[in-house]
Design a protein around this motif. Sequence first.
Motif, PDB file in Angstrom:
ATOM      1  N   UNK A 115       0.836  -1.204   0.000  1.00  0.00           N
ATOM      2  CA  UNK A 115       0.000   0.000   0.000  1.00  0.00           C
ATOM      3  C   UNK A 115       0.870   1.254   0.000  1.00  0.00           C
ATOM      4  N   UNK A 116       1.951   1.234   0.788  1.00  0.00           N
ATOM      5  CA  UNK A 116       2.861   2.382   0.823  1.00  0.00           C
ATOM      6  C   UNK A 116       3.565   2.553  -0.518  1.00  0.00           C
ATOM      7  N   UNK A 117       3.908   1.447  -1.148  1.00  0.00           N
ATOM      8  CA  UNK A 117       4.605   1.488  -2.436  1.00  0.00           C
ATOM      9  C   UNK A 117       3.764   2.179  -3.504  1.00  0.00           C
ATOM     10  N   UNK A 118       2.443   2.059  -3.406  1.00  0.00           N
ATOM     11  CA  UNK A 118       1.584   2.709  -4.401  1.00  0.00           C
ATOM     12  C   UNK A 118       1.806   4.214  -4.426  1.00  0.00           C
ATOM     13  N   UNK A 173       0.659  -9.123  -3.563  1.00  0.00           N
ATOM     14  CA  UNK A 173       0.754  -7.817  -4.227  1.00  0.00           C
ATOM     15  C   UNK A 173      -0.409  -7.621  -5.195  1.00  0.00           C
ATOM     16  N   UNK A 174      -0.750  -8.666  -5.941  1.00  0.00           N
ATOM     17  CA  UNK A 174      -1.867  -8.575  -6.887  1.00  0.00           C
ATOM     18  C   UNK A 174      -3.190  -8.356  -6.163  1.00  0.00           C
ATOM     19  N   UNK A 175      -3.383  -9.065  -5.058  1.00  0.00           N
ATOM     20  CA  UNK A 175      -4.603  -8.883  -4.270  1.00  0.00           C
ATOM     21  C   UNK A 175      -4.721  -7.450  -3.767  1.00  0.00           C
ATOM     22  N   UNK A 176      -3.616  -6.933  -3.254  1.00  0.00           N
ATOM     23  CA  UNK A 176      -3.640  -5.578  -2.689  1.00  0.00           C
ATOM     24  C   UNK A 176      -3.932  -4.540  -3.762  1.00  0.00           C
ATOM     25  N   UNK A 177      -3.368  -4.724  -4.933  1.00  0.00           N
ATOM     26  CA  UNK A 177      -3.602  -3.757  -6.007  1.00  0.00           C
ATOM     27  C   UNK A 177      -5.041  -3.824  -6.507  1.00  0.00           C
ATOM     28  N   UNK A 178      -5.591  -5.043  -6.577  1.00  0.00           N
ATOM     29  CA  UNK A 178      -6.971  -5.177  -7.051  1.00  0.00           C
ATOM     30  C   UNK A 178      -7.973  -4.639  -6.041  1.00  0.00           C
ATOM     31  N   UNK A 179      -7.583  -4.636  -4.760  1.00  0.00           N
ATOM     32  CA  UNK A 179      -8.492  -4.179  -3.705  1.00  0.00           C
ATOM     33  C   UNK A 179      -8.285  -2.717  -3.349  1.00  0.00           C
ATOM     34  N   UNK A 182     -11.456  -0.728  -3.217  1.00  0.00           N
ATOM     35  CA  UNK A 182     -12.614  -1.503  -2.757  1.00  0.00           C
ATOM     36  C   UNK A 182     -13.024  -1.186  -1.326  1.00  0.00           C
ATOM     37  N   UNK A 183     -12.453  -0.169  -0.725  1.00  0.00           N
ATOM     38  CA  UNK A 183     -12.862   0.202   0.623  1.00  0.00           C
ATOM     39  C   UNK A 183     -11.846  -0.201   1.674  1.00  0.00           C
ATOM     40  N   UNK A 184     -11.920   0.468   2.807  1.00  0.00           N
ATOM     41  CA  UNK A 184     -10.984   0.236   3.903  1.00  0.00           C
ATOM     42  C   UNK A 184     -11.078  -1.192   4.424  1.00  0.00           C
ATOM     43  N   UNK A 185      -9.933  -1.819   4.591  1.00  0.00           N
ATOM     44  CA  UNK A 185      -9.882  -3.153   5.173  1.00  0.00           C
ATOM     45  C   UNK A 185     -10.067  -4.285   4.190  1.00  0.00           C
ATOM     46  N   UNK A 186     -10.433  -3.981   2.945  1.00  0.00           N
ATOM     47  CA  UNK A 186     -10.685  -5.050   1.972  1.00  0.00           C
ATOM     48  C   UNK A 186      -9.411  -5.841   1.683  1.00  0.00           C
ATOM     49  N   UNK A 187      -8.309  -5.158   1.453  1.00  0.00           N
ATOM     50  CA  UNK A 187      -7.060  -5.854   1.151  1.00  0.00           C
ATOM     51  C   UNK A 187      -6.634  -6.743   2.309  1.00  0.00           C
ATOM     52  N   UNK A 188      -6.758  -6.232   3.529  1.00  0.00           N
ATOM     53  CA  UNK A 188      -6.363  -7.015   4.701  1.00  0.00           C
ATOM     54  C   UNK A 188      -7.184  -8.296   4.808  1.00  0.00           C
TER      55      UNK A 188
END
Length: 205
Positions: A115-118, A173-179, A182-188
């Motif tokens: 997330x920080x890398x984005x 990484x792919x999951x985090x980028x796709x989410x 999608x709203x807070x907490x979705x990637x986690x």
Amino acid sequence: MNDRTDDSDDGLKPRGDTERRVRADAQRNLDTLLQTAMAVFASSGVDAPVREIADKAGVGVGTVYRHFPQRSDLVAAVFRREIDACAEAAPILSATYAPFEALAAWMQRYAAFIAAKRGLAKALHSGDPVFDNLPGYFDQRLRPALRTLLEAATTAGEIRSDVDAEELLGAVASLCMSAHNAGSGRAERMVALLVDGLRHGAQSS
């Protein structure tokens, strides 16, 4: 001639202590600067004014440029610091939690890194040669960190034995980028589901 061997009063030790304190203070100031730069880049983008970073870090603009003559130097240093922090979290978590819990916690730490890398993506993909070595540094630091956690969890019989560190890093990484949108907490939550799935096929010891 004085045969005294005690050199405590020759001035060397106090000077050495002072130099160590100066170095420690300088390192703390640099850490604060990089941490502040990461926060500013995340909120304002990598084109944020250097003065904003300096003011929030409590240093002069000249100090920033003395350490990082070009903006790309600062961005690269911030990225390396984030990689190091993520890698160094692995042994700490491993010493604190059971193997699977340590793995799950580290994967969430890695997701936060993604997330920080984005926030740095615009600069990292600019083609500036100062960033050329960062992918290799990423692999050099993070793959071994994750591999150690995976091996511990596998040995404990808590996850399946065919999990590849490189593939898992890429999947998260792919999951985090796709989410991302999608709203807070979705990637986690998605990362937690993925990691929990590693239990399937585990050979309990």
